[in-house]
Write an enzyme that holds these catalytic residues in place. Structure first.
Site, PDB file in Angstrom:
ATOM      1  N   SER A 119     -25.355  -3.176  -6.974  1.00  0.00           N
ATOM      2  CA  SER A 119     -26.816  -3.056  -7.028  1.00  0.00           C
ATOM      3  C   SER A 119     -27.385  -3.665  -8.297  1.00  0.00           C
ATOM      4  CB  SER A 119     -27.234  -1.592  -6.977  1.00  0.00           C
ATOM      5  OG  SER A 119     -26.896  -1.026  -5.750  1.00  0.00           O
ATOM      6  N   HIS A 138     -33.362   1.944  -8.348  1.00  0.00           N
ATOM      7  CA  HIS A 138     -32.546   3.117  -8.016  1.00  0.00           C
ATOM      8  C   HIS A 138     -31.346   3.273  -8.943  1.00  0.00           C
ATOM      9  CE1 HIS A 138     -30.132   0.221  -5.501  1.00  0.00           C
ATOM     10  NE2 HIS A 138     -29.165   0.968  -5.978  1.00  0.00           N
ATOM     11  N   ASP A 172     -37.941  -1.745  -5.438  1.00  0.00           N
ATOM     12  CA  ASP A 172     -36.619  -1.436  -5.990  1.00  0.00           C
ATOM     13  C   ASP A 172     -36.228  -2.382  -7.121  1.00  0.00           C
ATOM     14  OD1 ASP A 172     -34.366   0.039  -6.335  1.00  0.00           O
ATOM     15  OD2 ASP A 172     -33.266  -0.756  -4.615  1.00  0.00           O
TER      16      ASP A 172
END
Length: 352
Positions: A200, A93, A123
């Site tokens: 992230s 993402h 992901d």
């Protein structure tokens, strides 16, 4: 990545360790000399100094017409060196929809990068930068033997603040995390760290300095840390990353069915997955699986098991197919009207 969706803020995470004293242990009130470092602190400092050079800051943006649009479209996150060839692991993402990717190394050098592989279903993504004169990659551990309460640390770039360390413990194992595609990532590591957007893609590291996960998200209705973070387990990373480097994607086993929402099955008191439709020329159609008959108003087949294991949720169906792999024959347990039958179906690559 600096955004929040459906109460899930994207991140890379860790937790806080509490050291308890026995009731009979006297608590010293003597002042501690300024600058003194306890043994446990020294170990954490050493771990950070060894690991931090491999952690990078990722900047990704789509091509836009104006400078303002480019600034608004920029996504930032974290990542880490996987090998000496310049492959960097991050979250899918973080680089989703990006045409331009840049990587800032821990020493401040900026490198141009390109996305060589994506796996949105877990992901994960791999970026390639030019090799040469790069820090050593992180040593890779295993997530199979992790235990709740085990010390962990995370390094990332929350809110764009480079080289931020948080520490803590494994809060839980085998969690499930919904993705924007409607799938779920299984076997996620839960950790209690104060983690925020921008973490992230950063590494989750154990007390030996080994990679055990990739921080992915925090549960947070507000977008800030709520002490519940998630990381993709390193055993998944070890399986997926080599395929992304080699092929740019990972195979996605499928049988060619579209299932109705789980809430629909629950409203009808059905313990399984209702087949809404079957794709033409798919393995499911060839095996005789039936979807909803909208002309006659008849319910479609209900998938209740795969290879003898109960299936009640879409995530369980996906997980069972991925465990089987592409090109394998699986036994699909079907509830048709009031009869239970078993159909043999060969999986195909459904794409990512």
């Amino acid at each position: 990545m600096k955004r929040v969706m459906l109460g899930i803020a994207i991140f890379a995470g860790l937790t806080a360790v509490a050291i308890g004293l026995l009731p009979s242990t006297p608590i010293s009130t003597a002042p501690v000399a300024s600058g003194s470092i306890a043994a446990v602190e020294a170990e954490t400092i050493a771990l950070f100094r060894r690991s931090a050079p491999a952690v990078v800051h990722v900047f990704a943006q789509g091509q836009s017409l104006t400078y303002v649009e480019q600034a608004q479209s920029q996504q930032t996150g974290s990542g880490f060196l996987w090998d000496t060839a310049g492959h960097i692991v991050t979250n899918e993402h973080v680089v989703r929809g990006a045409d331009v990717v840049r990587v800032r190394l821990a020493d401040g050098r900026l490198r141009e990068g390109r996305v060589v592989g994506r796996a949105g279903q877990v992901d994960l993504a791999v970026i390639k930068i030019n090799g040469g004169d790069l820090p050593a990659p992180l040593p890779v551990g295993t997530s199979a033997s992790l235990a709740v309460g085990q010390f962990v640390m995370a390094i990332g770039n929350p809110f764009g603040l480079d080289q931020t360390l948080t520490t803590g413990v494994v809060s839980a194992l085998k969690r499930r995390l919904p993705t924007e595609s409607g799938r779920e990532i299984a076997d996620m590591i839960q950790t209690d760290a104060a983690i925020n957007p921008g973490n992230s893609g950063g590494p989750l590291i154990d007390g030996a300095g080994q990679l055990i996960g990739v921080a992915t998200a925090i549960y947070s209705p507000s977008g800030a840390s709520a002490g519940i973070g998630f990381a993709v387990p390193v055993d998944t990373v070890r399986r997926v990353v080599p395929m992304l480097i080699a092929d740019g994607r990972i195979p996605t086993p499928a049988i060619g069915v579209v299932v109705a929402p789980e809430a629909t099955a629950a409203r009808h008191g059905i313990d399984g997955l209702i087949v809404s439709s079957v794709l033409p020329n798919s393995p499911a159609q060839r095996a005789g699986i039936r979807g909803i008959d909208r002309v006659e108003g008849l319910l479609g087949d209900v998938i209740v098991s795969i290879d003898g294991k109960p299936v009640r949720r879409l995530a369980e169906l996906t997980e069972a197919l991925e465990a089987a792999g592409v090109g394998k024959i699986v036994a699909i347990g079907i509830l048709r009207r009031e009869n239970t039958i078993s159909l043999r179906v060969r999986t195909v690559d459904g794409g990512s």
